[in-house]
Each structure stands twice: as C-alpha cells, then as structure tokens.
Motif scaffolding. Structure first.
Motif, PDB file in Angstrom:
ATOM      1  N   ASN A 177       0.796  -1.225   0.000  1.00  0.00           N
ATOM      2  CA  ASN A 177       0.000   0.000   0.000  1.00  0.00           C
ATOM      3  C   ASN A 177       0.833   1.282   0.000  1.00  0.00           C
ATOM      4  O   ASN A 177       0.303   2.377   0.170  1.00  0.00           O
ATOM      5  N   TYR A 178       2.135   1.148  -0.189  1.00  0.00           N
ATOM      6  CA  TYR A 178       2.997   2.334  -0.229  1.00  0.00           C
ATOM      7  C   TYR A 178       4.044   2.120  -1.309  1.00  0.00           C
ATOM      8  O   TYR A 178       4.713   1.075  -1.331  1.00  0.00           O
ATOM      9  N   TYR A 231      12.807   6.286  -6.039  1.00  0.00           N
ATOM     10  CA  TYR A 231      14.096   6.842  -5.647  1.00  0.00           C
ATOM     11  C   TYR A 231      14.931   7.139  -6.880  1.00  0.00           C
ATOM     12  O   TYR A 231      14.877   6.418  -7.880  1.00  0.00           O
ATOM     13  N   PRO A 248      20.492   6.507  -2.760  1.00  0.00           N
ATOM     14  CA  PRO A 248      19.173   6.764  -3.355  1.00  0.00           C
ATOM     15  C   PRO A 248      18.473   7.918  -2.641  1.00  0.00           C
ATOM     16  O   PRO A 248      18.529   8.015  -1.418  1.00  0.00           O
ATOM     17  N   LEU A 282      14.789   9.866  -2.198  1.00  0.00           N
ATOM     18  CA  LEU A 282      13.342   9.787  -2.390  1.00  0.00           C
ATOM     19  C   LEU A 282      12.866  10.996  -3.196  1.00  0.00           C
ATOM     20  O   LEU A 282      13.132  12.144  -2.831  1.00  0.00           O
ATOM     21  N   ASP A 330       6.369   9.697  -3.725  1.00  0.00           N
ATOM     22  CA  ASP A 330       5.771   8.452  -3.248  1.00  0.00           C
ATOM     23  C   ASP A 330       4.258   8.547  -3.354  1.00  0.00           C
ATOM     24  O   ASP A 330       3.694   9.633  -3.480  1.00  0.00           O
ATOM     25  N   ARG A 372       0.466   6.485  -1.980  1.00  0.00           N
ATOM     26  CA  ARG A 372      -0.181   5.469  -1.156  1.00  0.00           C
ATOM     27  C   ARG A 372      -1.347   4.881  -1.929  1.00  0.00           C
ATOM     28  O   ARG A 372      -1.851   5.500  -2.872  1.00  0.00           O
ATOM     29  N   LYS A 429      -0.265  11.200  -8.366  1.00  0.00           N
ATOM     30  CA  LYS A 429       0.339  12.279  -7.588  1.00  0.00           C
ATOM     31  C   LYS A 429       1.364  12.980  -8.453  1.00  0.00           C
ATOM     32  O   LYS A 429       2.110  12.321  -9.189  1.00  0.00           O
ATOM     33  N   PHE A 480      14.734   3.861  -9.064  1.00  0.00           N
ATOM     34  CA  PHE A 480      14.235   2.629  -8.451  1.00  0.00           C
ATOM     35  C   PHE A 480      12.802   2.816  -7.971  1.00  0.00           C
ATOM     36  O   PHE A 480      12.486   3.830  -7.336  1.00  0.00           O
ATOM     37  N   ILE A 499       4.383  -3.200   2.336  1.00  0.00           N
ATOM     38  CA  ILE A 499       3.084  -3.656   2.824  1.00  0.00           C
ATOM     39  C   ILE A 499       2.570  -2.755   3.928  1.00  0.00           C
ATOM     40  O   ILE A 499       1.379  -2.526   4.062  1.00  0.00           O
ATOM     41  N   GLY A 500       3.475  -2.233   4.721  1.00  0.00           N
ATOM     42  CA  GLY A 500       3.073  -1.351   5.797  1.00  0.00           C
ATOM     43  C   GLY A 500       2.471  -2.113   6.955  1.00  0.00           C
ATOM     44  O   GLY A 500       2.848  -3.236   7.241  1.00  0.00           O
ATOM     45  N   TYR A 540       7.711  -1.704   7.743  1.00  0.00           N
ATOM     46  CA  TYR A 540       8.043  -0.705   6.744  1.00  0.00           C
ATOM     47  C   TYR A 540       9.173  -1.132   5.822  1.00  0.00           C
ATOM     48  O   TYR A 540       9.846  -0.301   5.239  1.00  0.00           O
ATOM     49  N   LEU A 593      10.962  -2.148   2.551  1.00  0.00           N
ATOM     50  CA  LEU A 593      10.743  -1.855   1.142  1.00  0.00           C
ATOM     51  C   LEU A 593      11.333  -2.970   0.288  1.00  0.00           C
ATOM     52  O   LEU A 593      12.440  -3.434   0.552  1.00  0.00           O
ATOM     53  N   PHE A 638      12.587  -3.463  -3.493  1.00  0.00           N
ATOM     54  CA  PHE A 638      12.989  -2.594  -4.590  1.00  0.00           C
ATOM     55  C   PHE A 638      12.953  -3.307  -5.933  1.00  0.00           C
ATOM     56  O   PHE A 638      13.237  -4.513  -6.027  1.00  0.00           O
ATOM     57  N   TYR A 654      21.277  -1.691   4.062  1.00  0.00           N
ATOM     58  CA  TYR A 654      21.133  -2.296   2.741  1.00  0.00           C
ATOM     59  C   TYR A 654      22.515  -2.588   2.162  1.00  0.00           C
ATOM     60  O   TYR A 654      23.506  -1.940   2.489  1.00  0.00           O
ATOM     61  N   ARG A 662       7.126   5.907   7.103  1.00  0.00           N
ATOM     62  CA  ARG A 662       7.204   5.230   5.815  1.00  0.00           C
ATOM     63  C   ARG A 662       8.400   5.669   4.981  1.00  0.00           C
ATOM     64  O   ARG A 662       9.070   4.860   4.359  1.00  0.00           O
ATOM     65  N   PHE A 714      18.239   7.792   2.723  1.00  0.00           N
ATOM     66  CA  PHE A 714      19.481   7.045   2.626  1.00  0.00           C
ATOM     67  C   PHE A 714      20.699   7.916   2.897  1.00  0.00           C
ATOM     68  O   PHE A 714      20.724   9.099   2.551  1.00  0.00           O
TER      69      PHE A 714
END
Lengths: 113, 111
Positions: free
Chosen positions: A31-32, A36, A44, A46, A49, A51, A57, A89, A94-95, A99, A101, A103, B35, B98, B102
C-alpha cells in the motif's frame, strides 16, 4: 515476500521529451510505493511516493500513477533535462507496522542533449 | 539539517579481516535500515531496527554479519571475517515512518 519488477532496465530520451518507467508488484497487500533517484556515487534519494488510496500524484515535472487492480505503478518525467540522468528505483511496502521496502532492479535513464 | 551520516565512505581490506561500518541516523527517526547494493543483486535489505530493537534480520547473509544499535543515534554493521564476495556498497537509511532517507553509502572492497 513482495516481488517488484521494473521496466525498462535502460532508457534513453532526447532532452525535452518524456520518460516513463513501469513497475509491477505481486502482493496485493502492498500500500505504499516510493520512487528513488540515485546519482553516481550517491545514495538513493526519495523523489516521490504514493499510497494505495491515491491514483495519481504530481510534483512539478514528475508524476506517479497507481493501478491497484492491475498491481502496477509508473513514474512519468516530463520535459526531461540532463540532470534527470540517473538510476531510478521503484519500491513497494506492505506497511501495517512493517516498513520494509522491496525494490525493483532499477532503470538507468540517460537524457541526450 | 544533517542527513544520514555513514563512515567510512570507502574501505579496502584484506580477506579475513574484520570490517565495521558506522551509521548515524537523522535525529528523531525511529527506524534504521542497512542495505547492500551490488550490480548482480541490486538493493538488498540486510536488517532493520525499530526503536533500537532489531525487527527483521532475515536478509543478513551469514553469521559473519552482525548489526547493533546501542542507542537512537548510532548503529554498526560488522563483518567478521570478511570475504571478497562481501565487496559492495553498504547503505544505511533512517525513517520516521514510511519514508526512508538514505546515507551516502560505504564502498567496501575486500581483496
């Protein structure tokens, strides 16, 4: 676990044109969905993003769309500039307190002047 | 604001040596992730902490790898003994929820 596939692996566009990168995910509970940008020698970053309760968005020249039914999401970069050249990326999470991720493999975008 | 800080930025060591990578997360972030990035395997999550407690270490490749987070502002990833196949870029990321932020990474070369 979640599996994220990303296409294409490389993308070359003329400056000023648009670039589109697509990702699919396997777990319908995801759901999220962040994107990146990684420049050479850096971590990387951000850039945008989304949801799962949102279909699209936008942030200036970048936008992300999400199709929950088809389990895919896309990054759109309009009016590309040389500084958009980087590896991008996608990721999914799933949250619900977890949390982590997962990739995608990355897309190397080259903007030709 | 200072971002995630990692040290050293580059590390070259010989096979069999112990390597310690360090990370300082962004102040106020309660989750921290380690990571590993290679050409062959991409970005792999090794372990993550929430409120200094390890939550999931299923990505740690072998017992040679260990990670600690003694307080909210510091974490280490240790490899002992190191092997050439451990050569990679190791990233630390921190998060208030959330969004993950990095660090610049540590490029590790094991000869």
């Amino acid at each position: 676990g979640e599996n994220v596939e990303q296409h294409p692996s490389t993308l070359s566009v003329q400056e000023g044109d648009s670039a589109v990168i697509k990702c699919t995910y396997s777990d319908s509970a995801s759901n999220y969905f962040p994107w990146y940008k990684q420049e050479l020698g850096k971590g990387p970053q951000l850039i945008i993003d989304i949801r799962s309760n949102v279909g699209e968005k936008k942030d200036q020249r970048i936008a992300v769309t999400l199709n929950k039914t088809a389990k895919h999401f896309s990054l759109h970069i309009t009016e590309t500039q040389p500084e958009d050249s980087a590896v991008y990326f996608c990721a999914a999470s799933i949250g619900s307190g977890d949390y982590k991720l997962s990739f995608g493999a990355g897309t190397t975008v080259t903007v030709r002047a | 604001d200072a971002g995630v800080i990692q040290s050293p930025r580059h590390e070259v060591t010989e096979m069999g040596q112990e390597v310690t990578l360090r990370c300082k997360p962004i102040s106020g972030h309660n989750s921290l992730f380690w990571y590993r990035q290679t050409m062959m395997r991409g970005l792999e999550l090794l372990i993550y902490f929430n409120n200094n407690v390890p939550i999931d270490d299923s990505g740690m490749p072998e017992d040679r790898f260990s990670a600690k987070m003694p307080n909210a502002s510091f974490s280490t990833l240790k490899i002992q003994p190191s092997e050439p196949r451990d050569s990679a870029v190791y990233f630390c990321a921190s998060s208030p929820g959330r969004k993950q932020y990095f660090g610049p990474g540590t490029r590790l070369t094991v000869t």
